[in-house]
Design an enzyme around this catalytic site. Sequence first.
Site, PDB file in Angstrom:
ATOM      1  N   GLY A  46      37.773  60.731  28.281  1.00 11.69           N
ATOM      2  CA  GLY A  46      36.787  61.886  28.231  1.00 11.69           C
ATOM      3  C   GLY A  46      36.076  61.806  26.998  1.00 11.69           C
ATOM      4  O   GLY A  46      35.829  60.374  25.943  1.00 11.69           O
ATOM      5  N   GLN A  51      31.649  65.707  20.261  1.00 13.03           N
ATOM      6  CA  GLN A  51      32.132  64.300  19.446  1.00 13.03           C
ATOM      7  C   GLN A  51      30.607  64.088  19.569  1.00 13.03           C
ATOM      8  O   GLN A  51      30.742  62.806  18.978  1.00 13.03           O
ATOM      9  CB  GLN A  51      32.870  63.612  20.328  1.00 13.03           C
ATOM     10  N   HIS A 134      41.510  69.103  26.272  1.00 12.56           N
ATOM     11  CA  HIS A 134      41.492  68.292  25.426  1.00 12.56           C
ATOM     12  C   HIS A 134      39.822  68.218  24.801  1.00 12.56           C
ATOM     13  O   HIS A 134      39.295  68.259  23.864  1.00 12.56           O
ATOM     14  CB  HIS A 134      41.936  67.124  25.578  1.00 12.56           C
ATOM     15  N   GLU A 135      39.641  68.590  26.020  1.00 13.14           N
ATOM     16  CA  GLU A 135      37.809  68.660  26.364  1.00 13.14           C
ATOM     17  C   GLU A 135      37.424  69.615  25.517  1.00 13.14           C
ATOM     18  O   GLU A 135      36.602  69.961  24.813  1.00 13.14           O
ATOM     19  CB  GLU A 135      37.129  67.714  27.336  1.00 13.14           C
TER      20      GLU A 135
END
Length: 171
Positions: A46, A51, A134-135
């Site tokens: 992912g 990021q 998490h994303e």
Amino acid sequence: MARLNILRYPDPRLHTVARPVASVDERIRRLVDDMLETMYAAEGVGLAATQVDVHERVIVMDTSETRDNPIVLINPELIWQSEEMRLAEEGCLSVPTIYDKVERHASVKVQALDREGQRFEMQAEGLASVCVQHEIDHLRGKVFVEYLSALKRDRIRTKMIKKAREEQRDG
Ligand code: GNR
Ligand code: NI
């Protein structure tokens, strides 16, 4: 398509809260394609726009074994999460070489727009469930190491700074 630079913890830009995408246009489709190329090149499951230093609510993922099932989530919202929790090992492209266990909802339902701007719903279990949580955390400015103890997080911070310094020195 282009490969984008991935920010490394403890870069403060990783704590930026992403804003919603106003319209799924050519600019966003180019971002999605570049993020997919970047995720596949880095062998990640992912990647969140945060990021790559773009602070808009865009996620790409592919948790398939065959790496041929890209999923694009624009303006994702968690619309349901199981009461059942699960502890699983996580890693992050922004915190390379670090793996540790994090507790997440075992299963979640997400609503989002796809690459064409069409609304869809996705129910996720297993790795896909861990990955989407998490994303979405990245879009909120949260990195998985923030779930760990202050002691572990400080050790990771120190290790990442040392690693960046060495990489700088060795080119
Ligand atoms: O590639 C990744 N693997 C992974 C493994 C377990 C839990 C979460 C992840 S996401 C990570 C890629 C990444 O950093 N996404 O933000
Ligand atoms: Ni990550």
